[in-house]
Write a protein that holds these residues in place. Structure first.
Motif, PDB file in Angstrom:
ATOM      1  N   HIS A 277       8.271   1.903  12.103  1.00  0.00           N
ATOM      2  CA  HIS A 277       8.064   1.114  10.888  1.00  0.00           C
ATOM      3  C   HIS A 277       9.406   0.722  10.279  1.00  0.00           C
ATOM      4  O   HIS A 277      10.450   1.315  10.565  1.00  0.00           O
ATOM      5  CB  HIS A 277       7.221   1.888   9.871  1.00  0.00           C
ATOM      6  N   GLU A 278       9.332  -0.315   9.455  1.00  0.00           N
ATOM      7  CA  GLU A 278      10.501  -0.771   8.708  1.00  0.00           C
ATOM      8  C   GLU A 278      10.579  -0.007   7.379  1.00  0.00           C
ATOM      9  O   GLU A 278       9.575   0.532   6.898  1.00  0.00           O
ATOM     10  CB  GLU A 278      10.383  -2.283   8.421  1.00  0.00           C
ATOM     11  N   LYS A 279      11.754  -0.002   6.821  1.00  0.00           N
ATOM     12  CA  LYS A 279      11.924   0.610   5.502  1.00  0.00           C
ATOM     13  C   LYS A 279      11.033  -0.109   4.486  1.00  0.00           C
ATOM     14  O   LYS A 279      10.921  -1.330   4.498  1.00  0.00           O
ATOM     15  CB  LYS A 279      13.402   0.509   5.089  1.00  0.00           C
ATOM     16  N   ALA A 281       7.852  -0.209   4.440  1.00  0.00           N
ATOM     17  CA  ALA A 281       6.610  -0.751   5.025  1.00  0.00           C
ATOM     18  C   ALA A 281       5.390  -0.175   4.330  1.00  0.00           C
ATOM     19  O   ALA A 281       4.347  -0.817   4.231  1.00  0.00           O
ATOM     20  CB  ALA A 281       6.560  -0.459   6.519  1.00  0.00           C
ATOM     21  N   GLU A 287      13.127   4.792   5.127  1.00  0.00           N
ATOM     22  CA  GLU A 287      14.105   4.293   6.096  1.00  0.00           C
ATOM     23  C   GLU A 287      13.385   3.797   7.338  1.00  0.00           C
ATOM     24  O   GLU A 287      12.185   4.057   7.536  1.00  0.00           O
ATOM     25  CB  GLU A 287      15.109   5.391   6.473  1.00  0.00           C
ATOM     26  N   ASP A 288      14.090   3.056   8.180  1.00  0.00           N
ATOM     27  CA  ASP A 288      13.507   2.555   9.424  1.00  0.00           C
ATOM     28  C   ASP A 288      13.168   3.730  10.357  1.00  0.00           C
ATOM     29  O   ASP A 288      13.866   4.757  10.371  1.00  0.00           O
ATOM     30  CB  ASP A 288      14.477   1.630  10.147  1.00  0.00           C
ATOM     31  N   GLN A 327       4.928  -4.693  17.548  1.00  0.00           N
ATOM     32  CA  GLN A 327       5.595  -4.921  16.258  1.00  0.00           C
ATOM     33  C   GLN A 327       5.640  -3.609  15.493  1.00  0.00           C
ATOM     34  O   GLN A 327       4.660  -2.852  15.489  1.00  0.00           O
ATOM     35  CB  GLN A 327       4.830  -5.951  15.428  1.00  0.00           C
ATOM     36  N   ARG A 328       6.768  -3.368  14.854  1.00  0.00           N
ATOM     37  CA  ARG A 328       6.828  -2.232  13.950  1.00  0.00           C
ATOM     38  C   ARG A 328       5.993  -2.524  12.703  1.00  0.00           C
ATOM     39  O   ARG A 328       5.805  -3.689  12.339  1.00  0.00           O
ATOM     40  CB  ARG A 328       8.273  -1.964  13.514  1.00  0.00           C
ATOM     41  N   SER A 331       6.890  -5.369   9.962  1.00  0.00           N
ATOM     42  CA  SER A 331       7.768  -6.367  10.591  1.00  0.00           C
ATOM     43  C   SER A 331       6.935  -7.351  11.379  1.00  0.00           C
ATOM     44  O   SER A 331       5.872  -7.002  11.924  1.00  0.00           O
ATOM     45  CB  SER A 331       8.772  -5.673  11.510  1.00  0.00           C
TER      46      SER A 331
END
Length: 517
Positions: A277-279, A281, A287-288, A327-328, A331
């Motif tokens: 995942h993205e930060k 999300a 954090e990522d 996809q994360r 994102s």
């Protein structure tokens, strides 16, 4: 006229010998060719009750191998000590004997009871030794009724039987040699199969059963392919071990091997775990995060308990399997995915598909190359192999000198149904090693589940006498094994008398010879 009869007899003998020699030369089963020989003697030579008696090397007694015109009960009765009766004397002396009238011969025992009233006719009995070199290995005997009483014909018949006994001895030697070579070939074949089995085994997977050989074969076929593998089978059958073996024996062995237990995580965490995942999300995403697909890049991703994932995760997983991109969370960027996928489940996926609990399209995407792991109850020949492996492993870990598993414990292990499969066996052996203070794991060291299993369900749980008997028998067998079958040493080892040991051995029907090395 007598000369004419003599020539006719010689021709008859030659015809009979020709027929017998054909049978003896063409057969690989001694009993079959001897039965045909006795039948030929009856039909072509008027010789009744043709019998071949062989010395049993184990008992030292003479026993009927083949008898024409004698019932099975008669054959069973027809046993003699060497030197006993006419047949026993022929074997003891190595010399042929003619009995002109068996009713008048006190040495003739007639144990087979196949002749009815022996007083009715003047029945003669001819017996010749069967020799292997100088050693007498048995005897060939026949009955014959001579119309004119005992005569020169009897001597001619005796010579004929002596020649025939030589042919029988040669045939027995030939068949014995063929069978020995056959046994050696079979032994060599088994040895090669075992060697091939060892070669075919992958890493630390234990098992030589036919079911496991099928698993090894499937593994070798798929090991270097990028095709998706679906491991099927009950819990505890070794699916994770097979997944590791497929990775570490493949071209991906120097790349990551990543494991995800799909049943251990809730849906939202599982998505993040797989894809990252993205930060920001979602709440808490500070954090990522790199997902397991990204971590396994170039290697293998093992998805255990794949049947437990939710419909939402199934949809996203289908996209990865089809498109090789993901996809994360949080994102829109597509990430290429070069991962070899191995999935495992103990669930009935076909039923789950029918019940709309598992996507049909994902099922077919995962089920490219299924490997079925057999439950332990279907590979019983591997139980002892696995038990000894775990015994040695846990003995080393616990710094114990445990060398073997007792006979009673082996019986309990072999007859238990193992619902927990290899995992249950592993736990069972670890417990036994921890409890055991001797060099041998006995039945009392195994868990109660094994001691109250089907093997003992027929006996009352309160049967003290049965428990004591089983324990006594186990102790005596262990003592015999340690003392090479020597009863005197066993009695001393168990701190009891030889008389008591002999009595118990007889009571429990134990054969000490089995424990001689």
């Amino acid at each position: 006229m007598p000369e004419h009869n003599n020539i006719e007899t010689q021709l008859q003998d030659l015809a009979a010998l020709y027929e017998i020699t054909k049978n003896l030369a063409s057969s690989l089963e001694l009993r079959d060719c001897l039965e045909k020989t006795m039948e030929t003697l009856a039909t072509m030579k008027d010789m009744e009750n043709g019998t071949v008696t062989i010395v049993n090397p184990n008992t030292g007694k003479l026993e009927i191998e083949v008898a024409y015109g004698v019932s099975s009960e008669g054959k069973e009765r027809g046993k003699y000590q060497i030197g006993e009766g006419i047949t026993g004397r022929v074997v003891a002396t190595g010399e042929p004997i003619i009995v002109p009238h068996i009713a008048e011969e006190p040495l003739f025992l007639n144990r087979t009871k196949s002749r009815g009233n022996i007083q009715e006719h003047k029945r003669s009995f001819l017996c010749v030794p069967i020799k292997n070199g100088k050693q007498v290995i048995g005897a060939l005997s026949i009955d014959r009724i001579y119309a004119d009483g005992i005569s020169q014909q009897a001597n001619t018949d005796l010579q004929f039987l002596t020649v025939l006994s030589g042919l029988i001895a040669q045939t027995a030697t030939r068949i014995q040699k063929v069978n020995q070579e056959k046994d050696e070939l079979q032994s060599e074949n088994q040895k090669l199969k075992r060697e091939l089995s060892e070669k075919n085994r992958i890493n630390d997977i234990i098992g030589n059963s036919s079911r496991m050989q099928d698993v090894y074969d499937m593994m070798h076929r798929i090991v270097d392919s990028n095709a998706t593998v679906l491991l099927r089978g009950e819990s505890g059958t070794g699916k994770t071990l097979v997944a590791k073996a497929l990775h570490y024996n493949s071209k991906h062995k120097n790349s990551p091997f990543i494991v995800v237990n799909c049943s251990a995580l809730p849906e939202t965490l599982l998505e993040s775990e797989l894809f990252g995942h993205e930060k920001d999300a979602f709440i808490g995403a500070t954090e990522d995060k790199i997902g397991r697909f990204a971590q396994a890049e170039g290697g293998t991703l093992f998805l255990d308990e794949i049947g437990e994932i939710s419909q939402s995760v199934q949809t996203k997983l289908l996209h990865v399997v089809q498109e090789r991109t993901f996809q994360r969370l949080g994102s829109n960027k597509l990430i290429d995915c070069d991962v070899r996928l191995i999935a495992a489940t103990n669930k009935d996926l076909e039923k789950a598909v029918a019940d709309k609990q598992f996507r049909e399209d994902l099922y077919y995407r995962l089920n490219v190359f299924p490997i079925y792991m057999p439950p332990l109850r279907e590979r019983r020949t591997d139980i002892l192999l696995l038990a000894e492996f775990f015994m040695e492993k846990f003995s080393r870990e616990n710094k114990k000198e445990i060398r073997r598993i007792s006979t009673s414990a082996i019986d309990m292990l072999m007859q238990y149904h193992w619902p927990g499969n290899i995992r249950e066996l592993q736990n069972c052996m670890e417990r036994a090693v921890i409890i055991c203070d001797d060099d041998t794991i006995k039945g009392i060291h195994l868990p109660p589940t094994l001691q109250t299993s089907d093997i003992s369900s027929s006996a009352s749980s309160t049967s003290l006498s049965t428990t004591v008997e089983n324990f006594e028998k186990e102790l005596i067998i262990e003592g015999l094994k340690k003392n090479n079958g020597n009863q005197t040493k066993t009695a001393k080892y168990l701190d009891t008398s030889l008389r008591i040991i002999n009595y118990k051995i007889h009571q429990y029907n134990i054969d000490p010879k089995k424990y001689k090395v």
